[in-house]
Scaffold this active site. Sequence first.
Site, mmCIF file in Angstrom:
data_model
loop_
_atom_site.group_PDB
_atom_site.id
_atom_site.type_symbol
_atom_site.label_atom_id
_atom_site.label_comp_id
_atom_site.label_asym_id
_atom_site.label_seq_id
_atom_site.Cartn_x
_atom_site.Cartn_y
_atom_site.Cartn_z
ATOM 1 N N THR A 284 22.084 39.725 37.258
ATOM 2 C CA THR A 284 21.942 41.017 36.579
ATOM 3 C C THR A 284 22.798 40.976 35.325
ATOM 4 O O THR A 284 24.011 41.144 35.386
ATOM 5 C CB THR A 284 22.371 42.175 37.499
ATOM 6 O OG1 THR A 284 21.560 42.161 38.677
ATOM 7 C CG2 THR A 284 22.185 43.520 36.802
ATOM 8 N N LYS B 126 30.097 46.606 36.700
ATOM 9 C CA LYS B 126 29.557 45.782 35.621
ATOM 10 C C LYS B 126 28.149 46.219 35.249
ATOM 11 O O LYS B 126 27.801 46.335 34.070
ATOM 12 C CB LYS B 126 29.577 44.315 36.056
ATOM 13 C CG LYS B 126 29.008 43.323 35.060
ATOM 14 C CD LYS B 126 27.571 42.929 35.402
ATOM 15 C CE LYS B 126 27.461 42.253 36.754
ATOM 16 N NZ LYS B 126 26.065 41.852 37.043
ATOM 17 N N LYS C 185 15.956 46.618 36.464
ATOM 18 C CA LYS C 185 17.094 46.489 37.381
ATOM 19 C C LYS C 185 18.226 47.440 36.990
ATOM 20 O O LYS C 185 18.885 48.033 37.861
ATOM 21 C CB LYS C 185 17.606 45.039 37.384
ATOM 22 C CG LYS C 185 18.828 44.788 38.281
ATOM 23 C CD LYS C 185 18.543 45.089 39.742
ATOM 24 C CE LYS C 185 19.790 44.921 40.617
ATOM 25 N NZ LYS C 185 20.247 43.523 40.736
#
Length: 268
Positions: free
Chosen positions: A96, A230, A169
């Site tokens: 990701t 993150k 995502k």
Amino acid sequence: MTVIAVLGTGHMGAPIARRLLAAGHQVTVWNRTAARAADLVALGARQAATPAGAVRDAELVITMLTDAAAVEAVLFGADGAVGALPAGTPLVDMSTIGPDAVRDLARRLPAGVDLVDAPVGGSVGAAETGELRVLVGGPDAAVDRVSPVLGVLGTVRRCGPTGGGAALKLVLNTALVTGLAALADTLAVAGAVGVDREAALEVLAASPLGAAVARGTAGGASFAVALAAKDIDLALDALGATPAPVARAAAATLHAALDPSADLATLV
């Protein structure tokens, strides 16, 4: 059978490699901490000493790494994979890292190497059972080529051109993080007004927060608070100056967490 290199065998990379081995593929693994691949070797995987060594004979390469810096180091650093990628071998990045980083990566790959971004929805349990949601972006021909392998891992959802999977995502993880933060606040209200926690969860399971209740009370999940922070930071970077008070508050909660290595469910 496809010859596959899996770079990164952490919480998610390891069960992905196990699924591929169980499906009959030939798998070579590399991990920065080599000992973490020992179980995979016992199941029949080959272990490489470097990313370059892992990909030399590969027909498909999968990266499942912590962040964009890790992807950069593994692909372009010393003994990195890019210099050893066979011509025509697709690279599937399941990390990701956000759509901008994905598109930058695609531009830097050698001619003839297609990038497919394929981050996943679901945690370790879903990876073990092949029930991930694989969010795939990239050139149609490359996606067609890798989809049979990715289908071993779960349901493949095509998300358009390069970066489309990475973008969706971020949407998915923004919903996850803000949903769990909202559930935490709701349970705080329950405590303040004297409602038993279990009673509150039972009622909330049938409410708009039902998915957050399911994730917040699930066992076997492993999505560290630090990784969630993150990801929400990537979403906020994409937003720029756009007001998003709920997402920003959720990000602040994550960054203030006492144990960044704990699963995200510790929010609740």
